[in-house]
Design an enzyme around this catalytic site. Structure first.
Site, mmCIF file in Angstrom:
data_model
loop_
_atom_site.group_PDB
_atom_site.id
_atom_site.type_symbol
_atom_site.label_atom_id
_atom_site.label_comp_id
_atom_site.label_asym_id
_atom_site.label_seq_id
_atom_site.Cartn_x
_atom_site.Cartn_y
_atom_site.Cartn_z
ATOM 1 N N ASP A 46 0.909 -0.883 0.163
ATOM 2 C CA ASP A 46 0.212 -0.141 0.128
ATOM 3 C C ASP A 46 0.897 1.405 -0.292
ATOM 4 O O ASP A 46 1.011 2.509 -0.459
ATOM 5 C CB ASP A 46 -1.104 -0.198 1.065
ATOM 6 C CG ASP A 46 -0.577 0.065 2.473
ATOM 7 O OD1 ASP A 46 1.022 0.107 2.440
ATOM 8 O OD2 ASP A 46 -1.081 -0.341 3.190
ATOM 9 N N SER A 47 2.284 1.511 -0.347
ATOM 10 C CA SER A 47 3.215 2.184 0.193
ATOM 11 C C SER A 47 2.617 2.499 -1.514
ATOM 12 O O SER A 47 3.687 3.700 -2.007
ATOM 13 C CB SER A 47 4.686 1.536 0.261
ATOM 14 O OG SER A 47 4.313 0.629 -1.063
ATOM 15 N N ASP A 85 -1.085 -6.014 -0.533
ATOM 16 C CA ASP A 85 -1.131 -5.774 1.355
ATOM 17 C C ASP A 85 -3.119 -5.122 1.081
ATOM 18 O O ASP A 85 -3.178 -4.201 0.055
ATOM 19 C CB ASP A 85 -0.314 -3.906 0.546
ATOM 20 C CG ASP A 85 0.382 -3.909 2.255
ATOM 21 O OD1 ASP A 85 0.204 -4.385 3.441
ATOM 22 O OD2 ASP A 85 1.648 -3.192 2.204
ATOM 23 N N GLU A 184 8.334 -4.058 10.771
ATOM 24 C CA GLU A 184 8.833 -2.419 10.537
ATOM 25 C C GLU A 184 10.017 -2.078 11.653
ATOM 26 O O GLU A 184 8.917 -1.879 12.961
ATOM 27 C CB GLU A 184 7.557 -2.127 9.815
ATOM 28 C CG GLU A 184 7.934 -1.210 9.582
ATOM 29 C CD GLU A 184 6.948 -0.537 8.300
ATOM 30 O OE1 GLU A 184 7.303 0.810 7.879
ATOM 31 O OE2 GLU A 184 6.256 -1.012 7.751
#
Length: 266
Positions: A46-47, A85, A184
């Site tokens: 989704d980046s 994602d 992350e």
């Protein structure tokens, strides 16, 4: 011909102490090149909200966009595992809509989905998806969809207590049926302990070198996205300069009459 990477392949890497690679892709040609390069997992992150669509955060991308990008990426992949994602609010309201939205990604070419965060509800979603044959990649530590709750881009698990909490969450995700977990922005020592005490593979996104895999945003790796660069990202190329130079040369050739040449016309 290389075999298709599956959840079994990923688990074998973990069992055999072999590292594996993960990169993002958002279009057919990039996915094709990553696949040819031997990348094990291609993530439609989704980046893309920021690097492909120009939004400020991942919150702005929805199911419709992720469906389109998933379809494009999957068409370019033969061997890598394709993971999508799941965007903000696509799995948060109820299990039925979560299953439907995740199922859409599988129908459009994904082999698995990624879900961020931890709660009893998310565990229920993971269990249900696992029951119907949709593999789930978990995501703990810094979770971009929870950016506002976390108070910004902050390292997670810095204290022993915080690291223990991430580990407990990881164990619960493992029990619920995830086939891997992204960690992350977690300190390396914490990620190392978590990785060594889980049966499923861990994927480092700025969590040091002791996880079972590493993931980066491809636009950071290629040097294409220049708005900002995370500390943990390594730039392997300079696509920004390449694109600028090619565009400038084309612009100059058009305006000077050098393009098209006699060989480029009918």
């Amino acid at each position: 011909m290389a075999k298709k990477v599956t959840v079994n392949t990923i688990q074998k890497y973990k069992n055999n102490n072999e590292k594996f690679s993960v990169l993002t892709a958002y279009d057919y040609s990039t996915a094709k090149y990553l696949d040819e390069a031997g990348i094990d997992i291609i993530l439609i992150g989704d980046s893309l909200a920021m690097v492909a669509l120009g939004y400020e955060t991942t919150h702005s991308v929805g199911v419709d966009e992720m469906r389109i990008f998933t379809k494009a990426v999957s068409k370019g992949v033969q061997h890598a595992m394709v993971v999508t994602d799941m965007p903000f609010l696509s799995y948060h309201t109820d299990i039925s809509s979560a299953v439907r939205n995740c199922g859409e990604m599988i129908k459009n070419g994904a082999n698995a989905v990624k879900i961020e965060g931890f709660s009893e509800y998310i565990l229920s979603v993971i269990r249900r998806l696992s029951q119907i044959g949709i593999p789930v990649m978990g995501h703990l530590g810094f979770t971009p969809q929870f950016l506002n709750s976390l108070g910004g881009y902050k390292i997670q698990g810095k204290t022993q207590e915080a690291a223990d909490e991430i580990f407990k969450q990881a164990k619960e995700l493992e029990k619920a049926g995830v086939f891997s977990i992204v960690l992350e922005m977690v300190p390396q020592d914490s990620a190392k302990y978590i990785s060594e005490n889980l049966s499923v593979p861990t994927i480092s996104c700025g969590a040091g070198k002791y996880c079972d895999a590493q993931v980066l945003v491809s636009d950071d790796v290629f040097g294409k996205f220049s708005d900002f660069k995370p500390k943990f990202a390594r730039k392997y190329g300079d696509m920004k300069s390449l694109i600028l130079n090619c565009a400038k040369q084309f612009n100059e050739d058009v305006k000077s009459g050098r393009f098209p040449s006699d060989d480029e016309i009918f």
